[in-house]
Design an enzyme around this catalytic site. Structure first.
Site, PDB file in Angstrom:
ATOM      1  N   LYS A 180       0.852  -1.193   0.000  1.00  0.00           N
ATOM      2  CA  LYS A 180       0.000   0.000   0.000  1.00  0.00           C
ATOM      3  C   LYS A 180       0.882   1.235   0.000  1.00  0.00           C
ATOM      4  CE  LYS A 180      -1.678   2.843   2.712  1.00  0.00           C
ATOM      5  NZ  LYS A 180      -1.531   4.063   1.880  1.00  0.00           N
ATOM      6  N   GLY A 233       7.462   5.347   7.529  1.00  0.00           N
ATOM      7  CA  GLY A 233       6.587   6.522   7.665  1.00  0.00           C
ATOM      8  C   GLY A 233       6.839   7.198   8.983  1.00  0.00           C
ATOM      9  N   SER A 234       5.813   7.844   9.512  1.00  0.00           N
ATOM     10  CA  SER A 234       6.023   8.656  10.711  1.00  0.00           C
ATOM     11  C   SER A 234       5.937   7.817  11.984  1.00  0.00           C
ATOM     12  CB  SER A 234       4.994   9.778  10.755  1.00  0.00           C
ATOM     13  OG  SER A 234       3.706   9.216  10.879  1.00  0.00           O
ATOM     14  N   THR A 237       2.265   7.168  13.187  1.00  0.00           N
ATOM     15  CA  THR A 237       1.584   6.072  12.498  1.00  0.00           C
ATOM     16  C   THR A 237       2.131   4.728  12.967  1.00  0.00           C
ATOM     17  OG1 THR A 237       1.278   7.490  10.583  1.00  0.00           O
ATOM     18  CG2 THR A 237       0.974   5.144  10.222  1.00  0.00           C
ATOM     19  N   ALA A 238       3.434   4.668  13.221  1.00  0.00           N
ATOM     20  CA  ALA A 238       4.045   3.412  13.675  1.00  0.00           C
ATOM     21  C   ALA A 238       3.476   2.983  15.024  1.00  0.00           C
ATOM     22  CB  ALA A 238       5.552   3.583  13.785  1.00  0.00           C
ATOM     23  N   GLU A 255      10.548   1.844   9.989  1.00  0.00           N
ATOM     24  CA  GLU A 255      11.546   2.860   9.594  1.00  0.00           C
ATOM     25  C   GLU A 255      10.867   4.216   9.710  1.00  0.00           C
ATOM     26  OE1 GLU A 255      14.624   2.284   8.923  1.00  0.00           O
ATOM     27  OE2 GLU A 255      14.613   0.109   8.670  1.00  0.00           O
ATOM     28  N   CYS A 289      13.976  11.357   5.220  1.00  0.00           N
ATOM     29  CA  CYS A 289      14.100  11.056   6.653  1.00  0.00           C
ATOM     30  C   CYS A 289      15.517  11.302   7.150  1.00  0.00           C
ATOM     31  CB  CYS A 289      13.682   9.620   6.910  1.00  0.00           C
ATOM     32  SG  CYS A 289      14.592   8.461   5.882  1.00  0.00           S
ATOM     33  N   GLU A 393      10.413  16.713  14.108  1.00  0.00           N
ATOM     34  CA  GLU A 393      10.763  16.538  12.700  1.00  0.00           C
ATOM     35  C   GLU A 393       9.927  17.520  11.876  1.00  0.00           C
ATOM     36  OE1 GLU A 393       9.362  12.992  10.561  1.00  0.00           O
ATOM     37  OE2 GLU A 393      11.391  12.794   9.777  1.00  0.00           O
TER      38      GLU A 393
END
Ligand code: NAD
Length: 489
Positions: A180, A233-234, A237-238, A255, A289, A393
């Site tokens: 996705k 991703g962020s 979200t992780a 990551e 990143c 970030e």
């Protein structure tokens, strides 16, 4: 939209079981450099994810029993096909993401090609372990097997680059996948699907479901038949993915974000350091990143560094991403641009000095780009370590420069954030370079360079920057299940 209108738009379809299938609803996707809707992306949910997981499960027995050499040949073929269409892929990535055509041509697409070639090769060279226990009359050895259906979720900043960094090792190891991509940058993944059959990838081995994180992403994370999730991703979200996958005890590779320091000692070669640090701050609009966003400069060279750094940053041209002379393209979305601008405003309100860029210099754009999401490379000085600009970030073309006195002090300050992804150290003192590299809490440390990667070695972050590593051996271990077998003779 009217028929005439919708005809002008690019409409993507999901790729499930080797076929393109339309979706019942769609999301608008914008061209960041013009602000126009130009593409419609399937708004997939549970039903589409269910179909894709089923196709991947069905394809698993045959694909997983192929030899590494057979799979390797298919990966190499796919690499050749993408490379053959490199220019079309680069144009599409630049239009969809806002990045410059030069960056897409020289970094994104070549790396996507390389990802397939790299894992096509590395899969042929793994060896498993064996130990002997003569007193017991036993031999032990390990065997590795693919895990099953891998769920792969990727972000918008390096779309095809990061997606293929997951697809390549996953299928090289014999897994089948449901991927996705980010709903904001789906086009190049869809283009890649068109090449799979010709490359010899059997139907169902690679399935791509487009849509949002909340719907399609979460359906994938919660699916009981997807035992492993590789996510880039962020951090936020992780955390959600970790929570949602916990009831199924899924294997996760995460990551995540960074707040990467550059530490510049007074014996650094500034002629190398300054252009590289401008690049590490502003490449891909600062949307990598690994980008530098906190620059610590030793007091003795601070004024000189700042003067030269700002002069160099001002040379970077912002504008139409399809112009090959442009260095900084458009940011991903209107919302993201607002978020990045707000960081600059907050820094100013706290008393920091904006030396160039946002709010200081004029931004001249061609008529076609007037509604695009552009921002000049921005350098901020005199920011406090505890300020949000030094802690969070930002993920845009903004970098902070501050002074330090001693090695001990700068290590402490560089480590004083929740993240730990990548750091750079600039010094001509070999001993110091090693000392500092060992003490930084960072998954990657570059000294006297930036973004030089050997894909054989581990990639990933510490602390809130991630869990797990990716690379030749690390990805192989993540995408396979190991078994220890003992034989008594
Ligand atoms: P994001 O976390 O918003 O989205 C990443 C992906 O996750 C997208 O495909 C999104 O649709 C999906 N997603 C969102 N919510 C989800 C949910 N609840 N369940 C499942 N999937 C969900 O990140 P982004 O804004 O697309 O990307 C930028 C971030 O990615 C930055 O923090 C950046 O540092 C990080 N990043 C890290 C690396 C790395 O290798 N460490 C590389 C690139 C980007």
């Amino acid at each position: 939209p009217t028929m005439a209108h919708s005809k002008a738009l690019l409409v993507l379809e999901n790729f499930i079981g080797g076929k393109f299938v339309p979706c019942s609803s769609y999301i608008d996707s914008y061209n960041p450099s013009t602000g126009d809707v130009y593409c419609r992306v399937p708004d997939s949910g549970k039903e589409e994810v269910e179909a894709a997981v089923k196709a991947a499960k069905d394809a698993f027995p045959v694909w997983s029993s192929k030899s590494p050499l057979e799979r390797s040949q298919i990966l190499n073929k796919l690499a050749d096909l993408i490379e053959h269409d490199l220019e079309a892929f680069a144009q599409a990535e630049s239009k969809d993401q806002g990045k410059t055509i030069t960056f897409a041509r020289t970094v994104d697409i070549p790396r996507a090609v390389h990802n397939f070639r790299f894992f096509a090769s590395s899969i042929l060279h793994h060896v498993t372990e064996c130990t002997e226990m003569p007193t017991m009359g036993c031999v032990h050895y390990t065997s590795r097997a693919p895990v099953g259906v891998a769920g792969l979720i990727s972000p918008w900043n390096l779309p095809l680059y990061l997606l293929t960094w997951k697809i390549a090792p996953a299928i090289a190891c014999g897994n089948t996948v449901v991927a996705k991509p980010s709903e904001m940058t789906s086009v190049t993944a869809w283009m890649m699907c068109k090449l799979l059959e010709k490359a010899g990838v059997p139907p169902g081995v690679v399935n791509v479901v487009f849509g949002t994180g909340a719907k399609a992403g979460e359906a994938l994370v919660c699916h009981p038949d997807v035992p492993l999730i590789s996510f880039t991703g962020s951090t936020l979200t992780a955390q959600r993915i970790t929570e949602k996958s916990a009831p199924h005890c899924k294997r996760l590779s995460l990551e995540l974000g960074g707040k990467n320091p550059a530490i510049i000692f007074d014996d650094a070669d500034l002629s190398q350091c300054i252009p590289t640090t401008v690049r590490s701050s502003f490449a891909n609009q600062g949307e990598i990143c690994l980008c530098t966003s906190r620059i610590f400069v030793q007091r003795g060279i601070y004024s000189e560094f700042l003067k030269r750094f700002v002069a160099e940053a001002k040379k970077w041209k912002t504008g139409n991403p399809s112009d090959p002379t442009i260095d900084v393209g458009a940011l991903i979305s209107k919302e993201h641009l607002e978020k990045v601008r707000n960081y600059v405003k907050r820094a100013q309100a706290e008393g920091a000095r904006v030396l160039c860029g946002e709010g200081v210099d004029p931004l001249a754009l061609p008529p076609v780009n007037q509604k695009g999401y552009f921002m000049l490379p921005t350098v901020i000085a005199e920011v406090k370590d505890e300020s949000c600009c030094m802690q969070e970030e930002i993920f845009g073309p903004v970098t902070c420069v501050v002074a330090f006195d001693t090695e001990e002090e700068v290590i402490k300050r560089a480590n004083g954030v929740k993240y730990g992804l990548a750091a750079t150290v600039w010094s001509s003192n070999v001993g110091r370079v090693h000392r500092v590299a060992h003490r930084l809490q960072s998954g990657l440390v570059w000294t006297n360079c930036w973004l030089v990667r050997d894909l054989n070695l581990p990639f990933g972050g510490m602390k809130a920057s991630g869990i797990g590593r990716e690379g030749a051996k690390d990805s192989y271990e993540f995408f396979t299940e190991v078994k220890t077998i003992t034989i008594k003779h």
